[in-house]
Write an enzyme that holds these catalytic residues in place. Structure first.
Site, PDB file in Angstrom:
ATOM      1  CE  LYS A 186      -3.695  -2.619   0.792  1.00  0.00           C
ATOM      2  NZ  LYS A 186      -4.696  -2.890  -0.258  1.00  0.00           N
ATOM      3  CB  SER A 289      -7.706  -0.176  -1.257  1.00  0.00           C
ATOM      4  OG  SER A 289      -6.587  -0.400  -0.424  1.00  0.00           O
TER       5      SER A 289
END
Length: 324
Positions: A186, A289
């Protein structure tokens, strides 16, 4: 030597069984541990070969050579000139490395090199999901710098040499806090002490809204549709992100993670105070996400390294290169 053949067969069978059980989902595998054990075991065989087995074979070959020299001398005294024994062939067979050393000591230099490179320099990583689109696509094979954030011991992940601290905007690989045997990737959004808010799909850090500007829509080939694309700057370099106006802003299904009391959830989104020694991570595909909004902060001890380069994408060779 029969004992060593049996022992090596059992060792190789153990490795094959572990990999097979991992492949079929019977166990949760640990590649770092597997590579470490392979390095230690093949290294032990390599030392044994270098300091015991090979010298022993050489002594046996020399004994054959000495015996052949003595026999030729004896035959010469008897007036016999022709000798049918092929000493060199016999020596070659004795000096030949047996299979159980070929599959252990013979592989040690390669395994050791891979172990060193992967543990302390660069580790390959495959993008498994679309959470980092448009920066990284599914199928991208990337390299992760293992020393930027400090040198860590393999397997136990303990830092032994300090490096740079992760900065906002870095694309970081880390061990997934709820399941540390999994690696996630990420973008670093919040560093220790930051107040991070993602309200109505606008990112604010320490009370300052992060500027974004609209750019042409992104066409995602996997789903054959366009998504709203924006450019945002965290740190020194801008990056792009996706937002889907059809997805609501509130965070649904956040788990009960460590320091959850530092976060405030509402229908508009979430605001969190990043604790010391932790980082707040988000994917660039903001509405697709599962990141720190859902499972919490990433401890400093979970850091794997900084992603920096796409070295291959078999479906799109144009992807090769730096993604910054």
């Amino acid at each position: 030597m029969q004992f060593m053949q049996i022992l090596t067969s059992l060792v190789l069978a153990g490795f094959a069984g572990y990999v097979g059980a991992w492949y079929f989902g019977a166990i949760e595998g640990n590649f770092a541990l597997l590579l470490f054990l392979a390095t230690v075991i093949t290294g032990a065989y390599w030392l044994g070969e270098r300091f015991y087995f090979l010298p022993r074979r050489r002594r046996a070959a020399q004994a054959i050579e000495d015996a052949a020299v003595a026999r030729r001398a004896e035959l010469d005294r008897m007036g016999i000139q022709k000798v049918d024994v092929d000493v060199q062939e016999a020596k070659g067979q004795i000096l030949m490395q047996p299979w159980w050393l070929d599959w252990t000591a013979g592989l040690f230099p390669v395994i050791a090199a891979v172990f060193f490179l992967r543990s302390f320099l660069f580790e390959p990583f495959k993008i498994p999901s679309g959470s980092m689109i448009p920066t990284l696509l599914v199928g991208d094979l990337i390299l992760v710098n293992k020393f930027t954030y400090g040198v860590r011991l393999p397997v136990i992940n303990t830092k032994v040499i300090d490096g740079n601290k992760p900065e906002r905007g870095d694309v970081m690989v880390f061990r997934y806090p709820p399941q540390p045997n999994l690696d996630y990737i990420k973008r670093v959004v919040g560093v220790p002490g930051d107040e991070v808010a993602y309200i109505n799909k606008r990112l604010t850090i320490n009370g300052k809204a992060i500027d974004t500007k609209a750019v042409p829509d992104f066409f995602e080939e996997d789903v054959m549709r366009y998504f709203k694309q924006f450019e945002e700057q965290l740190g020194d370099k801008p990056h792009r992100l996706l937002n889907n106006p059809d997805v609501p802003a509130f965070v649904q299904g956040a788990s009960n993670f460590a320091y959850r009391e530092n976060c405030r959830y509402s229908v508009e989104g979430v605001a969190c105070k990043v604790p010391e020694g932790h980082y707040f991570m988000m994917g660039d595909n903001r509405d697709n996400s599962l990141d720190s909004r859902y499972w919490g902060f990433v401890p400093e001890g979970n850091i794997v390294g900084k992603a920096f380069f796409v070295w291959m994408n078999f479906g799109n060779l144009k992807r090769i290169g730096s993604f910054h």
